[in-house]
Design an enzyme around this catalytic site. Structure first.
Site, PDB file in Angstrom:
ATOM      1  CG  LEU A 213      -1.973  -1.166   1.139  1.00  0.00           C
ATOM      2  CD1 LEU A 213      -2.852  -1.177   2.375  1.00  0.00           C
ATOM      3  CD2 LEU A 213      -2.827  -1.084  -0.126  1.00  0.00           C
TER       4      LEU A 213
ATOM      5  CG  HIS B 147     -21.660   1.027  16.951  1.00  0.00           C
ATOM      6  ND1 HIS B 147     -21.471   1.284  15.617  1.00  0.00           N
ATOM      7  CD2 HIS B 147     -20.768   0.047  17.269  1.00  0.00           C
ATOM      8  CE1 HIS B 147     -20.516   0.483  15.149  1.00  0.00           C
ATOM      9  NE2 HIS B 147     -20.063  -0.267  16.138  1.00  0.00           N
TER      10      HIS B 147
HETATM   11  C1  BG6 Z   1     -17.943  -3.290  16.423  1.00  0.00           C
HETATM   12  C2  BG6 Z   1     -17.039  -3.283  17.622  1.00  0.00           C
HETATM   13  O1  BG6 Z   1     -17.999  -2.018  15.844  1.00  0.00           O
HETATM   14  O2  BG6 Z   1     -19.249  -3.683  16.819  1.00  0.00           O
HETATM   15  C3  BG6 Z   1     -17.027  -4.640  18.294  1.00  0.00           C
HETATM   16  O3  BG6 Z   1     -15.714  -2.931  17.229  1.00  0.00           O
HETATM   17  C4  BG6 Z   1     -18.440  -5.082  18.601  1.00  0.00           C
HETATM   18  O4  BG6 Z   1     -16.240  -4.617  19.491  1.00  0.00           O
HETATM   19  C5  BG6 Z   1     -19.317  -4.971  17.378  1.00  0.00           C
HETATM   20  O5  BG6 Z   1     -18.383  -6.423  19.055  1.00  0.00           O
HETATM   21  C6  BG6 Z   1     -20.763  -5.243  17.733  1.00  0.00           C
HETATM   22  O6  BG6 Z   1     -21.514  -5.321  16.561  1.00  0.00           O
HETATM   23  P1  BG6 Z   1     -22.815  -6.206  16.502  1.00  0.00           P
HETATM   24  O7  BG6 Z   1     -23.433  -5.879  15.190  1.00  0.00           O
HETATM   25  O8  BG6 Z   1     -22.378  -7.631  16.620  1.00  0.00           O
HETATM   26  O9  BG6 Z   1     -23.636  -5.784  17.674  1.00  0.00           O
END
Ligand code: BG6
Length: 489
Positions: A91, A242
């Site tokens: 890269l 999130h």
């Molecule tokens: C990710 C995190 O963004 O989301 C992880 O880095 C986490 O640590 C995951 O386990 C959870 O995603 P989901 O969709 O399985 O709830």
């Protein structure tokens, strides 16, 4: 429509665990544009030297370990594999990008693809160099979009630096910052629920809502990602992105249209309205925790400090609970509680909207407050908790019931997983579900005082037993307002 999709980090975990299975699902559902007409190509690039055939065989093997519902049959894989190619790339080498350019320019039929999606599924420290090199090779014309996986930076400064480089090469609408929670079906439904129905909007405000709880609980531990996780922690891994994105979807004002920027402008306003943290309010309103050994699902599990690749004595948080407020007319004074953690009692992601109790209750001893539960995981759906008459209608026969909408059952053939949805949106250029750089930077600005306060605090995280709902202080945080987390209600 024809497209080329390039996965940087083509042999990485994210690619084979999430992205390829999601693409395969899109292929199986007949949703990958041009796939049947030979107009779709997927190129994995990584450091190893291997042929297309070797990569396909490797991927085939890897896909045997994904969830059975996403696993291709032999026949399906054979058809899917025809879309997949592999090239070795260093890269940092400009000429390797020229080779990539050459590969992209040569397609059966001679015409270059209508759309090229560069998916950066690499470690984020490589994002600037990849973007710069793509720009230098002229791989940034308007047909090209770049998808950036989280974590985007480690703090505000590093996120701004990544964004500066990305912006110097790509226009904002070419840069797609992914937050896979926005692709979850329940989040789509939240939008539909709020802005497609007249019923909820008049109630969606401080006059009717007592508090809102967002829980993103995982029963798994950090697994093999101990080193990455230890540099990250739950605040950066789950809250900055999130949990805050879900909060914006709950709290935003109705946008003027379904356009990406109309939606993202409203989300940004929410992020700007969040009550800023001070060292005092961090001490009072934020709880951090780290799991110790315990039992999850009947199985004994080790504590965080015993996990592979976790440095001894680490103070990294695997749990965060916090209380905040959205300081505007709609939400003034309504507590928003956010909670996330590893190795909790269950895998359970949900948003609970607790409505205020009726102003005067004529049913003695009955708790008459409604709640709306938006379930993201393990199944997705909506529950509206109501009080109803059971049998004769005498008050002693009243009972809580829930209107339960199970979307998997209601629309069994329409359900699309988060990554499948987001990959199809990236290919089609629909930006609604991607995070704009100003949103992302504002989210960093808001979490930074928490990180700074923790860095100065000698106490470190509180402990909790694996398999519990986190440190007792998380319950106390909510109880202080006279409230309780949903599983305690
Ligand atoms: C990710 C995190 O963004 O989301 C992880 O880095 C986490 O640590 C995951 O386990 C959870 O995603 P989901 O969709 O399985 O709830």
């Amino acid at each position: 429509m024809s497209f080329d999709l390039v996965f940087f980090g083509g042999t990485g975990d994210l690619t084979w665990r999430k992205l390829m299975p999601a693409l395969f699902q899109a292929f199986r559902h007949g949703k990958l544009p041009g796939a049947e007409q030979g107009e779709a190509r997927i190129l994995a690039v990584a450091r190893d030297d291997q042929s297309d055939e070797q990569y396909r065989a490797w991927l085939h093997e890897k896909l045997r370990s994904v969830d059975a519902s996403k696993r291709p049959s032999e026949e399906e894989f054979e058809r899917f594999a025809r879309l997949i190619f592999y090239r070795r790339m260093d890269l940092s080498q400009p000429e390797h990008y020229l080779r990539l350019k050459d590969w992209l320019a040569h397609r059966d039929g001679g015409r270059p693809a209508d759309t090229v999606v560069m998916y950066l599924a690499t470690s984020p420290h490589l994002f600037p160099v990849i973007c710069e090199q793509l720009g230098a090779a002229g791989l940034n014309d308007e047909r090209v979009r770049v998808v950036l996986e989280k974590p985007l930076g480690h703090d505000l400064k590093s996120a701004q630096e990544i964004n500066r480089v990305v912006r110097s090469v790509f226009a904002e609408n070419q840069a797609l910052r992914i937050d896979h929670y926005l692709g979850k079906p329940s989040v789509q439904n939240l939008s539909a629920l709020r802005f497609g129905n007249a019923l909820f909007e008049p109630l969606w405000r401080r006059e009717s809502i007592a508090n809102i709880q967002i829980t993103l609980a995982e029963s798994l531990g950090v697994g093999t990602r101990g080193d990455f996780y230890d540099r990250t922690g739950a605040l950066r891994d789950m809250v900055q992105n999130h949990a805050l994105q879900l909060l914006t979807m709950i709290a935003m004002e109705p946008p003027s249209s379904h356009d990406a920027d109309a939606i993202r402008d409203e989300k940004l306003k929410v992020l700007r309205s969040l009550k800023p943290f001070t060292p005092e309010s961090v001490a009072r309103d934020v709880v951090r925790g780290q799991y110790r050994a315990g039992t999850v699902g009947g199985q004994p599990v080790p504590g965080y400090l015993e996990e592979a690749k976790v440095p001894p004595g680490s103070r990294c948080e695997t749990f965060v609970a916090l209380r905040t407020e959205v300081q505007n007319w709609r939400w003034a004074g309504v507590p928003f509680y956010l909670r996330t953690g590893k190795r909790l009692a269950a895998r359970d992601a949900q948003i609970v909207v607790n409505f205020r109790p009726v102003p005067h209750c004529i049913f003695p001893g009955m708790h008459t407050a409604n709640k709306l539960v938006i379930k993201l995981q393990p199944e997705d759906g909506l529950e509206l908790h109501l009080l109803a008459a059971k049998g004769s209608g005498q008050h002693e026969h009243l009972a809580p019931v829930s209107l339960d909408l199970d979307f998997d059952r209601a629309f069994p053939t329409e359900r699309v997983g988060a990554y499948e949805r987001l990959l199809l949106d990236a290919i089609a250029g629909r930006l609604n579900l991607f995070v704009r750089s100003d949103e992302q930077e504002q989210a960093w600005r808001w979490v930074e005082p928490i990180l700074d306060t923790w860095a100065r605090d000698n106490a470190g995280p509180r402990t909790y037993a694996a398999g519990s709902w986190g440190p007792a202080a998380a319950s106390a945080l909510v109880a202080r307002d006279g409230n309780a987390w949903s599983e305690e209600q």
